[in-house]
Design an enzyme around this catalytic site. Structure first.
Site, PDB file in Angstrom:
ATOM      1  CG  LEU A  65      -1.924  -1.191   1.218  1.00  0.00           C
ATOM      2  CD1 LEU A  65      -2.512  -1.461   2.598  1.00  0.00           C
ATOM      3  CD2 LEU A  65      -3.031  -0.890   0.210  1.00  0.00           C
ATOM      4  N   PRO A  66       0.236   2.408  -0.367  1.00  0.00           N
ATOM      5  CG  PRO A  66      -1.266   4.069  -0.993  1.00  0.00           C
ATOM      6  CD  PRO A  66      -1.152   2.608  -0.788  1.00  0.00           C
ATOM      7  CE  LYS A 168      12.147   0.596  -0.169  1.00  0.00           C
ATOM      8  NZ  LYS A 168      12.538   0.305  -1.507  1.00  0.00           N
ATOM      9  CE  LYS A 243       6.032   5.982   0.850  1.00  0.00           C
ATOM     10  NZ  LYS A 243       5.916   4.554   0.843  1.00  0.00           N
TER      11      LYS A 243
HETATM   12  P1  NAD Z   1       0.741   2.399  -6.097  1.00  0.00           P
HETATM   13  O1  NAD Z   1       0.233   3.719  -5.646  1.00  0.00           O
HETATM   14  O2  NAD Z   1       0.968   2.130  -7.542  1.00  0.00           O
HETATM   15  O3  NAD Z   1      -0.210   1.218  -5.533  1.00  0.00           O
HETATM   16  C1  NAD Z   1      -0.843   1.248  -4.289  1.00  0.00           C
HETATM   17  C2  NAD Z   1      -2.215   0.611  -4.468  1.00  0.00           C
HETATM   18  O4  NAD Z   1      -2.838   0.548  -3.191  1.00  0.00           O
HETATM   19  C3  NAD Z   1      -3.142   1.430  -5.385  1.00  0.00           C
HETATM   20  O5  NAD Z   1      -3.643   0.607  -6.418  1.00  0.00           O
HETATM   21  C4  NAD Z   1      -4.255   1.910  -4.446  1.00  0.00           C
HETATM   22  O6  NAD Z   1      -5.521   1.986  -5.074  1.00  0.00           O
HETATM   23  C5  NAD Z   1      -4.221   0.818  -3.393  1.00  0.00           C
HETATM   24  N1  NAD Z   1      -4.803   1.217  -2.103  1.00  0.00           N
HETATM   25  C6  NAD Z   1      -4.588   2.372  -1.411  1.00  0.00           C
HETATM   26  N2  NAD Z   1      -5.266   2.341  -0.253  1.00  0.00           N
HETATM   27  C7  NAD Z   1      -5.911   1.144  -0.215  1.00  0.00           C
HETATM   28  C8  NAD Z   1      -6.772   0.522   0.730  1.00  0.00           C
HETATM   29  N3  NAD Z   1      -7.095   1.125   1.869  1.00  0.00           N
HETATM   30  N4  NAD Z   1      -7.253  -0.720   0.445  1.00  0.00           N
HETATM   31  C9  NAD Z   1      -6.934  -1.344  -0.724  1.00  0.00           C
HETATM   32  N5  NAD Z   1      -6.125  -0.792  -1.657  1.00  0.00           N
HETATM   33  C10 NAD Z   1      -5.623   0.437  -1.412  1.00  0.00           C
HETATM   34  O7  NAD Z   1       2.105   2.192  -5.270  1.00  0.00           O
HETATM   35  P2  NAD Z   1       3.309   1.186  -5.621  1.00  0.00           P
HETATM   36  O8  NAD Z   1       4.286   1.886  -6.487  1.00  0.00           O
HETATM   37  O9  NAD Z   1       2.752  -0.123  -5.977  1.00  0.00           O
HETATM   38  O10 NAD Z   1       3.995   1.122  -4.170  1.00  0.00           O
HETATM   39  C11 NAD Z   1       3.379   0.412  -3.098  1.00  0.00           C
HETATM   40  C12 NAD Z   1       4.330   0.445  -1.927  1.00  0.00           C
HETATM   41  O11 NAD Z   1       5.589  -0.159  -2.294  1.00  0.00           O
HETATM   42  C13 NAD Z   1       4.668   1.847  -1.426  1.00  0.00           C
HETATM   43  O12 NAD Z   1       4.746   1.836  -0.029  1.00  0.00           O
HETATM   44  C14 NAD Z   1       6.028   2.141  -2.051  1.00  0.00           C
HETATM   45  O13 NAD Z   1       6.784   3.063  -1.306  1.00  0.00           O
HETATM   46  C15 NAD Z   1       6.644   0.765  -2.068  1.00  0.00           C
HETATM   47  N6  NAD Z   1       7.642   0.535  -3.130  1.00  0.00           N
HETATM   48  C16 NAD Z   1       7.379   0.902  -4.416  1.00  0.00           C
HETATM   49  C17 NAD Z   1       8.355   0.658  -5.391  1.00  0.00           C
HETATM   50  C18 NAD Z   1       8.136   1.047  -6.841  1.00  0.00           C
HETATM   51  O14 NAD Z   1       9.104   0.991  -7.619  1.00  0.00           O
HETATM   52  N7  NAD Z   1       6.936   1.433  -7.234  1.00  0.00           N
HETATM   53  C19 NAD Z   1       9.567   0.043  -5.051  1.00  0.00           C
HETATM   54  C20 NAD Z   1       9.772  -0.360  -3.741  1.00  0.00           C
HETATM   55  C21 NAD Z   1       8.794  -0.100  -2.785  1.00  0.00           C
END
Ligand code: NAD
Length: 288
Positions: A65-66, A168, A243
């Site tokens: 999640l975000p 991380k 963030k």
């Molecule tokens: P994203 O915003 O693409 O995906 C997050 C998803 O969570 C969205 O589809 C959103 O609709 C959903 N969501 C939000 N609140 C929700 C809830 N209450 N219930 C159900 N679904 C909900 O983000 P991402 O890029 O996939 O990143 C997710 C996490 O991974 C973050 O914490 C980010 O920091 C971490 N991360 C991302 C990357 C990357 O390259 N994108 C790499 C490492 C870590």
């Protein structure tokens, strides 16, 4: 250990859940976004119509999640529906204190929990080559390791609950600083009218090489494929990087530390977001 509830099917969760489903796990997915659910239809992941369903009768609930508030609210709701032996596994990058509080809540209710944020970006998620940076007990780590082995190529147990998140944050601080440094080096190279293919060839095997350059070179048509080849679509968005940098700052302040380079990259990402570029990949910082 094969029934998985996967909550958060965004840029990362899409590939991670898809890889699990393609490797013999029975995966139910849930997301608030219709768009994210629509994309999942092309995969072997089953879509849960309700939040209750995604949580019920699962061996492991994974959250991707975000931010910390989303994880907190999802975990607090999920623990009402899970079985006694369901493991709660968070792979998002969030506040260390929230992670530790959630571990405490779970411990008080005899629920097994573990934090395992990831490194490797969306490309690593897609290829199943993520690194899982794990905090929690060795026993729970070993129970969920088969999932890490499918979604990634490496998992490291760093210590007790919360230490995955802490490690991380240290990683992302360094990533933002190296990407920003690469941007400055590229500006100098451009001012010298250098051939950027040669620049890549030299520096990727010289002392200035780093992950940002070798694996994510942010210049179109040079080096490995990266978001720069796709108009800086994420990938890992600038707003998520900001963030993480703010979480690192908060952690540092709690330990009476001032991190000058972290503060500098925070100001650069804040400027990007002011300029409505928060949804672009974090590597767009090279243009700032
Ligand atoms: P994203 O915003 O693409 O995906 C997050 C998803 O969570 C969205 O589809 C959103 O609709 C959903 N969501 C939000 N609140 C929700 C809830 N209450 N219930 C159900 N679904 C909900 O983000 P991402 O890029 O996939 O990143 C997710 C996490 O991974 C973050 O914490 C980010 O920091 C971490 N991360 C991302 C990357 C990357 O390259 N994108 C790499 C490492 C870590």
């Amino acid at each position: 250990m094969n029934k998985i509830g996967f909550i958060g099917l965004g840029n990362m969760g899409f590939f991670m859940s898809k890889n699990l489903a393609e490797n013999g796990f029975l995966v139910d997915g849930f997301d608030l976004s219709e768009n994210a659910l629509e994309k999942m239809k092309k995969t072997k992941v089953d879509i849960s119509k309700t939040f209750e369903n995604v949580c019920k009768n699962k061996n492991v609930i994974i959250t991707m999640l975000p931010n910390g508030n989303a994880v907190k609210s999802v975990w607090n709701d999920a623990i009402k529906f899970i079985n006694n032996d369901t493991i709660m596994l968070d792979c998002s990058t969030i506040d260390i204190n929230i992670t530790q509080d959630l571990h405490k809540i779970c411990k008080n209710k005899s629920i097994k929990s573990i934090d395992a944020p990831v490194s490797g970006g969306t490309m690593g998620a897609q290829k199943g080559t993520l690194t899982f940076i794990v905090g929690g007990s060795k026993k729970i780590y070993e129970e969920v390791k088969p999932l890490f082995d499918v979604m990634g190529q490496k998992s490291i147990l760093c210590g007790e609950g919360g230490s995955g998140q802490a490690t991380k944050l240290c990683n992302n601080l360094l990533l933002a600083v190296t990407m920003s440094g690469l941007g400055e080096s590229l500006k100098l190279a451009n001012s010298f009218h250098l051939n950027l293919e040669k620049f890549f060839e030299v520096i990727s095997t010289s002392t200035g090489s780093c992950w940002a350059l070798n694996n994510y070179f942010p210049v179109k048509n040079i080096g490995p494929i990266s978001p720069a080849d796709n108009e800086f679509k994420p990938g890992f968005s600038s707003k998520l990087m900001l963030k993480d940098l703010k979480l690192a700052k908060k952690g540092a302040e709690e330990n009476n530390l001032k991190l000058d380079l972290n503060n500098y990259v925070i100001s650069k990402y804040e400027k990007l977001i002011e300029n409505k570029k928060g949804e672009f990949d974090f590597s767009i910082i090279i243009k700032n």
